[in-house]
Design an enzyme around this catalytic site. Structure first.
Site, PDB file in Angstrom:
ATOM      1  N   CYS A 114      84.882 -14.015  72.765  1.00 55.32           N
ATOM      2  CA  CYS A 114      84.224 -14.957  73.670  1.00 55.32           C
ATOM      3  C   CYS A 114      85.132 -16.129  74.033  1.00 55.32           C
ATOM      4  O   CYS A 114      85.973 -16.535  73.238  1.00 55.32           O
ATOM      5  CB  CYS A 114      82.986 -15.522  73.003  1.00 55.32           C
ATOM      6  SG  CYS A 114      81.848 -14.286  72.428  1.00 55.32           S
ATOM      7  N   LYS A 120      91.173 -10.259  72.226  1.00 51.77           N
ATOM      8  CA  LYS A 120      92.484 -10.737  71.770  1.00 51.77           C
ATOM      9  C   LYS A 120      92.385 -11.464  70.441  1.00 51.77           C
ATOM     10  O   LYS A 120      93.251 -11.342  69.603  1.00 51.77           O
ATOM     11  CB  LYS A 120      93.080 -11.666  72.842  1.00 51.77           C
ATOM     12  CG  LYS A 120      94.477 -12.156  72.521  1.00 51.77           C
ATOM     13  CD  LYS A 120      95.488 -11.023  72.579  1.00 51.77           C
ATOM     14  CE  LYS A 120      96.867 -11.441  72.132  1.00 51.77           C
ATOM     15  NZ  LYS A 120      97.655 -10.255  71.720  1.00 51.77           N
ATOM     16  N   ARG A 162      91.253 -12.361  76.825  1.00 52.71           N
ATOM     17  CA  ARG A 162      90.723 -12.281  75.467  1.00 52.71           C
ATOM     18  C   ARG A 162      89.727 -11.139  75.298  1.00 52.71           C
ATOM     19  O   ARG A 162      89.395 -10.774  74.178  1.00 52.71           O
ATOM     20  CB  ARG A 162      90.021 -13.598  75.114  1.00 52.71           C
ATOM     21  CG  ARG A 162      90.974 -14.752  74.938  1.00 52.71           C
ATOM     22  CD  ARG A 162      90.234 -16.057  74.962  1.00 52.71           C
ATOM     23  NE  ARG A 162      89.250 -16.143  73.899  1.00 52.71           N
ATOM     24  CZ  ARG A 162      89.446 -16.762  72.754  1.00 52.71           C
ATOM     25  NH1 ARG A 162      90.589 -17.338  72.526  1.00 52.71           N
ATOM     26  NH2 ARG A 162      88.510 -16.815  71.836  1.00 52.71           N
ATOM     27  N   GLU A 209      94.522   2.330  71.256  1.00 50.63           N
ATOM     28  CA  GLU A 209      93.751   1.192  71.754  1.00 50.63           C
ATOM     29  C   GLU A 209      93.879   1.015  73.261  1.00 50.63           C
ATOM     30  O   GLU A 209      92.939   0.590  73.911  1.00 50.63           O
ATOM     31  CB  GLU A 209      94.092  -0.102  71.010  1.00 50.63           C
ATOM     32  CG  GLU A 209      95.463  -0.657  71.268  1.00 50.63           C
ATOM     33  CD  GLU A 209      95.736  -1.938  70.496  1.00 50.63           C
ATOM     34  OE1 GLU A 209      94.836  -2.761  70.357  1.00 50.63           O
ATOM     35  OE2 GLU A 209      96.878  -2.105  70.038  1.00 50.63           O
ATOM     36  N   HIS A 252      98.044  18.883  53.671  1.00 46.35           N
ATOM     37  CA  HIS A 252      96.906  18.827  52.746  1.00 46.35           C
ATOM     38  C   HIS A 252      95.590  18.759  53.511  1.00 46.35           C
ATOM     39  O   HIS A 252      94.586  18.282  52.983  1.00 46.35           O
ATOM     40  CB  HIS A 252      97.069  17.646  51.789  1.00 46.35           C
ATOM     41  CG  HIS A 252      98.268  17.802  50.908  1.00 46.35           C
ATOM     42  ND1 HIS A 252      98.304  18.681  49.846  1.00 46.35           N
ATOM     43  CD2 HIS A 252      99.513  17.259  50.967  1.00 46.35           C
ATOM     44  CE1 HIS A 252      99.507  18.643  49.274  1.00 46.35           C
ATOM     45  NE2 HIS A 252     100.255  17.788  49.949  1.00 46.35           N
ATOM     46  N   ASN A 259      80.634 -19.707  70.847  1.00 48.21           N
ATOM     47  CA  ASN A 259      81.502 -18.674  70.260  1.00 48.21           C
ATOM     48  C   ASN A 259      81.184 -18.609  68.769  1.00 48.21           C
ATOM     49  O   ASN A 259      81.002 -19.648  68.136  1.00 48.21           O
ATOM     50  CB  ASN A 259      82.979 -19.044  70.401  1.00 48.21           C
ATOM     51  CG  ASN A 259      83.505 -18.763  71.792  1.00 48.21           C
ATOM     52  OD1 ASN A 259      82.765 -18.321  72.662  1.00 48.21           O
ATOM     53  ND2 ASN A 259      84.773 -19.034  72.002  1.00 48.21           N
ATOM     54  N   GLY A 260      81.168 -17.402  68.218  1.00 47.18           N
ATOM     55  CA  GLY A 260      80.927 -17.254  66.781  1.00 47.18           C
ATOM     56  C   GLY A 260      79.605 -16.575  66.513  1.00 47.18           C
ATOM     57  O   GLY A 260      78.984 -15.997  67.420  1.00 47.18           O
ATOM     58  N   TRP A 276      81.626 -11.621  74.497  1.00 42.93           N
ATOM     59  CA  TRP A 276      81.970 -10.335  73.905  1.00 42.93           C
ATOM     60  C   TRP A 276      80.827 -10.041  72.948  1.00 42.93           C
ATOM     61  O   TRP A 276      80.668 -10.724  71.936  1.00 42.93           O
ATOM     62  CB  TRP A 276      83.302 -10.451  73.176  1.00 42.93           C
ATOM     63  CG  TRP A 276      83.848  -9.165  72.666  1.00 42.93           C
ATOM     64  CD1 TRP A 276      84.561  -8.229  73.369  1.00 42.93           C
ATOM     65  CD2 TRP A 276      83.765  -8.671  71.323  1.00 42.93           C
ATOM     66  NE1 TRP A 276      84.917  -7.193  72.544  1.00 42.93           N
ATOM     67  CE2 TRP A 276      84.441  -7.437  71.284  1.00 42.93           C
ATOM     68  CE3 TRP A 276      83.189  -9.145  70.142  1.00 42.93           C
ATOM     69  CZ2 TRP A 276      84.557  -6.664  70.133  1.00 42.93           C
ATOM     70  CZ3 TRP A 276      83.297  -8.375  68.991  1.00 42.93           C
ATOM     71  CH2 TRP A 276      83.982  -7.155  69.004  1.00 42.93           C
ATOM     72  N   GLU A 279     101.423   1.741  63.399  1.00 42.04           N
ATOM     73  CA  GLU A 279     101.406   0.797  64.518  1.00 42.04           C
ATOM     74  C   GLU A 279     101.515   1.547  65.849  1.00 42.04           C
ATOM     75  O   GLU A 279     100.802   1.235  66.810  1.00 42.04           O
ATOM     76  CB  GLU A 279     102.533  -0.233  64.354  1.00 42.04           C
ATOM     77  CG  GLU A 279     102.676  -1.227  65.493  1.00 42.04           C
ATOM     78  CD  GLU A 279     101.436  -2.075  65.763  1.00 42.04           C
ATOM     79  OE1 GLU A 279     100.479  -2.050  64.979  1.00 42.04           O
ATOM     80  OE2 GLU A 279     101.426  -2.748  66.811  1.00 42.04           O
ATOM     81  N   LYS A 336      98.690   1.439  68.769  1.00 42.81           N
ATOM     82  CA  LYS A 336      99.022   1.000  70.132  1.00 42.81           C
ATOM     83  C   LYS A 336      98.547   2.034  71.141  1.00 42.81           C
ATOM     84  O   LYS A 336      97.938   1.728  72.151  1.00 42.81           O
ATOM     85  CB  LYS A 336     100.544   0.832  70.209  1.00 42.81           C
ATOM     86  CG  LYS A 336     101.081  -0.276  70.982  1.00 42.81           C
ATOM     87  CD  LYS A 336     101.064  -1.641  70.351  1.00 42.81           C
ATOM     88  CE  LYS A 336      99.762  -2.084  69.764  1.00 42.81           C
ATOM     89  NZ  LYS A 336      99.797  -3.292  69.030  1.00 42.81           N
TER      90      LYS A 336
HETATM   91  C1  F6R Z   1      96.391  -4.542  68.099  1.00 39.51           C
HETATM   92  C2  F6R Z   1      96.006  -5.926  67.869  1.00 39.51           C
HETATM   93  C3  F6R Z   1      95.075  -6.213  66.758  1.00 39.51           C
HETATM   94  C4  F6R Z   1      95.466  -7.521  66.057  1.00 39.51           C
HETATM   95  C5  F6R Z   1      94.387  -7.896  65.031  1.00 39.51           C
HETATM   96  C6  F6R Z   1      94.753  -9.158  64.280  1.00 39.51           C
HETATM   97  O1  F6R Z   1      97.259  -4.435  69.186  1.00 39.51           O
HETATM   98  O2  F6R Z   1      96.415  -6.814  68.571  1.00 39.51           O
HETATM   99  O3  F6R Z   1      95.016  -5.160  65.846  1.00 39.51           O
HETATM  100  O4  F6R Z   1      96.700  -7.341  65.446  1.00 39.51           O
HETATM  101  O5  F6R Z   1      93.162  -8.075  65.680  1.00 39.51           O
HETATM  102  O6  F6R Z   1      94.848 -10.249  65.146  1.00 39.51           O
HETATM  103  P1  F6R Z   1      95.638 -11.550  64.737  1.00 39.51           P
HETATM  104  O7  F6R Z   1      97.074 -11.154  64.580  1.00 39.51           O
HETATM  105  O8  F6R Z   1      95.412 -12.511  65.846  1.00 39.51           O
HETATM  106  O9  F6R Z   1      95.068 -12.007  63.432  1.00 39.51           O
END
Ligand code: F6R
Length: 587
Positions: free
Chosen positions: A2, A582, A28, A469, A485, A98-99, A74, A462, A466
């Protein structure tokens, strides 16, 4: 997640400022948006499901307003629709939030018993009703907001308009971030700095339980005893320009192209001829690294490097697990929190829990002045600059870089300086390889596997995250020796398997595992720093061979760009993938 913006002043039209702010927070992630503004002392609220563009279509920008609050939502409580979106009103009050108010059901019960009715399924509608309920008894806005701080459990950042006081905008926060920005004859509130950069770069960070009363000239901040307090006015160093796309199709691509500079800036902050700006860590004999998502994956790389080279045992865990697990630490344990945003709720909760137990903390954080950075004993900032794309790339790379520096520091290794100086050039080379052909050969598949051993497995995790997502293709990462396995039963003709091998001593083992999938029909993309040829792969991505410590920095780049190209071929909304945010400020 949010986003909040708000404006009070006479220089600009509040509606335009708030909508500009919401647009700059679009990155975000959100699923509905809304605005409340005052026109001739009357309150208007407009909300829409979906993109901000939908909301804009319903707004008449000719209306003049001096006071407005806006929100991108969100969904947490209740589906994303018009009724559930913010702002929410009750009696004299209108708020954006927010929250999560954790005790909202309890509060709702009390309100229902007192004649309140609700339209939405949100905790926010309960919050605003409760504020109004307290105001009916007390009639003093500041004292009501102070009581709220005692009553509401969970996390919140509120922007508040009260019809009895249209000369002021109110704000308060607990855990969720909120800034108050300063202009001339105008002031702003926002959940994030980019929201106000078009208008000003001066801001105040609101701390937990602080209440701000803001008119067009003054920002007054009160502590828990309703005493006025002086707050430092900060200046944001970057520009709005620097957070724009700069000619690239997507922020994600732009941010990948920034990686050579990010690497250099992060190195330069902590190393020249000697280490600098690094806290004394000599007393610690055990390290725990905690983060979420990509930050957790960076932590896994840190574990391999620190354990192998510095000989210090490292436990890595996901924040949402660690915070509820039984953990074993003592005064010689250092807990490292990794976070791009510095606001991730689970990581912040871990930090607070660890601090309560008197354990030392070091945060590796990108956003300056964020909650995690401010509350940690030590902080090492990653120098990635403002990251807009939801999927992290350059900030992850900066996290790796910081962990590499830490490993060098812990082993007092300054021998790599020449090699480090050459890394930006090698990164450029990796970024400039054309990965489109490989992307074309895999983008229509439904499942993609990543396999690797040891540190390469952490990179697989990772790479897989990537890809899934942003392209929505199902993808899993496996330790190369583990596939047989069970999971190998999923490999059929043309199933893409991305096999990573950058560790000389494990090369033969990984090649054997790669042959196992190749012989079952897999389409293999072999990512290696070893110039070995064979008939066990369909495509090979050759990564320059560098020291073990630096290798992950180069190996991650093709995985990031491949994910980008695959998502692009699938027509996905790369910078704003569905359902994602984000900065994840809820548990
Ligand atoms: C994936 C991504 C998320 C963040 C995770 C932690 O591309 O961006 O998995 O890494 O939400 O976010 P931060 O680093 O802001 O704590």
């Amino acid at each position: 997640m949010c986003g909040i913006t708000g404006y009070i002043g006479k220089n600009n039209n509040a509606i335009k400022v708030v909508m500009d702010g919401l647009e700059s927070l679009e990155y975000r992630g959100y699923d509905s948006a809304g605005i409340a503004f005052i026109e001739n002392k009357n309150l208007n609220i407009i909300k829409e499901k979906g993109k901000i563009a939908n909301l804009k279509e319903n707004i008449n920008f000719d209306i003049q307003s001096n006071l407005a609050i806006g929100h991108t939502r969100w969904a947490t409580h209740g589906e994303p629709n018009k009724v559930n979106s913010h702002p929410h009103s009750s009696g004299k009050f209108t708020i954006v939030h927010n929250g999560i108010i954790e005790n909202y059901l309890e509060l709702k019960e009390e309100l229902l018993n007192n004649g309140y009715e609700f339209q939405s399924s949100t905790d926010t509608e309960v919050a605003v009703a409760y504020i109004n309920y307290l105001y009916e008894k007390d009639n003093n806005i500041l004292s009501v907001l102070n009581k709220v701080n005692d009553i509401f459990r969970g996390s919140y950042a509120f922007g508040i308009i009260c019809l009895d006081d249209l000369d002021n905008l109110y704000a308060l926060r607990k855990t969720s971030p909120l800034i108050i920005a300063k202009g001339d004859n105008e002031n702003y509130i926002a959940s994030d700095v980019p929201a106000i950069l078009k208008y000003t770069n001066k801001y105040i960070l609101l701390d937990d339980f602080e209440i701000a009363k803001i008119d067009e000239d003054n920002i007054t901040v009160y502590d828990k005893n309703l005493k006025e307090i002086n707050k430092e006015v900060l200046e944001f160093e970057g520009s709005l320009e620097s957070s724009m796309k700069g000619g690239y199709d997507h922020f994600m691509l732009k941010e990948i192209h920034e990686e050579p500079t990010v690497f250099k800036n992060t190195i330069d902050t902590y190393l020249d001829t000697d280490f600098k700006n690094i806290p004394d860590l000599s007393k610690y004999n055990k390290i725990h690294i905690v983060g979420c998502g990509s930050a957790y994956h960076a932590g896994l790389i840190g574990k391999y490097l620190i354990e192998k080279l510095a000989n210090i045992p490292v436990l890595v865990d996901i924040a949402s697990e660690y915070r509820y697990n039984k953990v074993f630490y003592d005064e010689k344990t250092l807990v490292i929190l990794i976070s791009q945003s510095g606001e991730t709720a689970d990581t912040l909760a871990v930090l607070r829990k660890v601090k309560e137990d008197n354990i030392d903390t070091l945060s590796i954080v990108n956003v300056v002045g964020s909650s995690i950075a401010r509350e940690s004993k030590y902080v090492m900032y990653t120098k990635a600059g403002c990251e807009i794309a939801v999927a992290t790339t350059k900030a992850y790379l900066a996290q790796l870089t910081t962990l590499i520096i830490l490993t060098m520091y812990l082993t007092n290794n300054k021998e790599l300086i020449d090699e480090i100086n050459n890394m930006p050039t090698l990164l450029e080379e990796m970024i400039n390889i054309d990965y489109k052909n490989i992307a074309l050969s895999i983008y229509e598949n439904k499942d993609i596997f990543f396999i690797g051993r040891s540190i390469d497995y952490a990179l697989c995790m990772e790479g897989s995250l990537k890809l899934k997502e942003i392209s929505y293709i199902n993808s899993s990462a496996y330790q190369a020796g583990e596939l047989k396995h069970g999971t190998i039963s999923l490999v059929e003709k043309d199933t893409p398997v991305i096999s990573i091998s950058t560790n000389e001593s494990l090369l033969e083992k990984t090649i054997s595992n790669t042959k196992e999938v190749k012989s079952r029909g897999a389409k293999v993309i072999f990512v290696t720093n070893n110039d070995i040829d064979g008939d066990f792969y369909d495509y090979k991505i050759l990564v320059p061979k560098v020291s073990e410590l630096l290798q992950p920095i180069l190996t991650i780049v093709p995985l990031q760009i491949l994910a980008y190209e695959v998502a692009k071929l699938n027509g996905c909304d790369i910078d704003k993938p569905r359902n994602l945010a984000k900065s994840v400020t809820v548990e």
